[in-house]
Design a protein around this motif. Structure first.
Motif, short mmCIF file in Angstrom:
data_model
loop_
_atom_site.label_atom_id
_atom_site.label_comp_id
_atom_site.label_asym_id
_atom_site.label_seq_id
_atom_site.Cartn_x
_atom_site.Cartn_y
_atom_site.Cartn_z
N LEU A 1 6.93 8.35 -7.21
CA LEU A 1 8.17 7.72 -6.79
C LEU A 1 7.97 6.22 -6.73
N VAL A 2 8.74 5.49 -7.53
CA VAL A 2 8.62 4.04 -7.57
C VAL A 2 9.68 3.44 -6.66
N ILE A 3 9.22 2.74 -5.65
CA ILE A 3 10.13 2.08 -4.70
C ILE A 3 9.65 0.64 -4.55
N HIS A 4 10.58 -0.29 -4.63
CA HIS A 4 10.25 -1.71 -4.49
C HIS A 4 9.91 -2.00 -3.02
N PRO A 5 8.93 -2.87 -2.79
CA PRO A 5 8.56 -3.21 -1.40
C PRO A 5 9.74 -3.70 -0.56
N ASN A 6 10.67 -4.43 -1.18
CA ASN A 6 11.83 -4.90 -0.41
C ASN A 6 12.68 -3.73 0.08
N HIS A 7 12.74 -2.66 -0.69
CA HIS A 7 13.52 -1.50 -0.25
C HIS A 7 12.85 -0.85 0.96
N ASP B 1 0.83 -1.21 0.00
CA ASP B 1 0.00 0.00 0.00
C ASP B 1 0.87 1.26 0.00
N LEU B 2 1.90 1.25 0.83
CA LEU B 2 2.81 2.39 0.90
C LEU B 2 3.48 2.62 -0.44
N CYS B 3 3.94 1.56 -1.07
CA CYS B 3 4.58 1.69 -2.39
C CYS B 3 3.60 2.25 -3.42
N ARG B 4 2.37 1.79 -3.38
CA ARG B 4 1.35 2.28 -4.31
C ARG B 4 1.09 3.77 -4.08
N LEU B 5 0.97 4.17 -2.82
CA LEU B 5 0.73 5.58 -2.51
C LEU B 5 1.92 6.45 -2.89
N LEU B 6 3.13 5.94 -2.71
CA LEU B 6 4.32 6.69 -3.13
C LEU B 6 4.29 6.93 -4.63
N LYS B 7 3.86 5.92 -5.39
CA LYS B 7 3.76 6.06 -6.84
C LYS B 7 2.66 7.05 -7.21
N GLU B 8 1.50 6.92 -6.59
CA GLU B 8 0.35 7.77 -6.94
C GLU B 8 0.53 9.22 -6.49
N GLU B 9 0.98 9.42 -5.25
CA GLU B 9 1.03 10.77 -4.68
C GLU B 9 2.35 11.49 -4.91
N GLU B 10 3.44 10.73 -5.00
CA GLU B 10 4.76 11.35 -5.09
C GLU B 10 5.49 11.04 -6.40
N GLY C 1 11.50 12.04 2.80
CA GLY C 1 10.51 13.10 2.68
C GLY C 1 9.22 12.62 2.05
N ALA C 2 9.34 11.82 0.99
CA ALA C 2 8.15 11.30 0.31
C ALA C 2 7.37 10.37 1.22
N ILE C 3 8.06 9.51 1.94
CA ILE C 3 7.39 8.59 2.86
C ILE C 3 6.68 9.38 3.96
N ALA C 4 7.35 10.40 4.49
CA ALA C 4 6.73 11.22 5.54
C ALA C 4 5.45 11.88 5.03
N ARG C 5 5.49 12.42 3.81
CA ARG C 5 4.29 13.07 3.27
C ARG C 5 3.16 12.06 3.08
N VAL C 6 3.48 10.88 2.58
CA VAL C 6 2.45 9.85 2.36
C VAL C 6 1.87 9.38 3.69
N LEU C 7 2.72 9.25 4.71
CA LEU C 7 2.26 8.81 6.03
C LEU C 7 1.66 9.96 6.84
N ARG C 8 1.72 11.18 6.29
CA ARG C 8 1.14 12.37 6.92
C ARG C 8 1.78 12.68 8.28
N VAL C 9 3.12 12.58 8.31
CA VAL C 9 3.87 12.94 9.53
C VAL C 9 4.99 13.89 9.13
N LYS C 10 5.54 14.56 10.11
CA LYS C 10 6.69 15.43 9.86
C LYS C 10 7.89 14.56 9.54
N LYS C 11 8.72 15.03 8.63
CA LYS C 11 9.93 14.30 8.24
C LYS C 11 10.83 14.04 9.45
N VAL C 12 10.85 14.97 10.38
CA VAL C 12 11.71 14.84 11.56
C VAL C 12 11.35 13.59 12.37
N VAL C 13 10.10 13.17 12.32
CA VAL C 13 9.69 11.97 13.06
C VAL C 13 10.41 10.74 12.51
#
Length: 101
Positions: A51-57, A40-49, A74-86
């Motif tokens: 950014l294509v990232i393999h699930p193993n990565h 799901d995270l990989c799909r959202l990264l592709k759709e929203e950012e 940064g992309a993961i933080a935006r998709v997860l809706r948290v601050k990058k610093v977290v």
């Protein structure tokens, strides 16, 4: 005197960003709390950012087996809706940030 050429890499592409330290366990906890699978995270990264990232990565990042660039964190933080610093913080700091959110 021999002039030294500095080339980005053999193929002339921009050099890869250096991996940054991150808090993989916090990333995994936030992803799971959001009820997202790695796929799901990989799909959202592709759709929203775009950014294509393999699930193993993603799994390697979450277990701290591999680093991740600022761009990826940064992309993961935006998709997860948290601050990058977290995702960059030490575990204790990430826990405090999550509790206050």
């Amino acid at each position: 005197m021999i002039s030294r050429l500095i080339t980005p890499n053999l193929f002339g592409m921009a050099p890869q960003q250096r991996p940054r330290e991150h808090n993989g366990p916090a990333m995994r906890a936030i992803r799971r709390r959001s009820e997202l699978s790695v796929q799901d995270l990989c799909r959202l990264l592709k759709e929203e950012e775009d950014l294509v990232i393999h699930p193993n990565h993603i799994r390697n990042i979450e277990t701290n087996a591999r680093g991740a660039s600022d761009k990826v964190i940064g992309a993961i933080a935006r998709v997860l809706r948290v601050k990058k610093v977290v995702l960059m913080a030490a575990p204790e700091a990430a826990d405090q940030e999550l509790e206050s959110a």
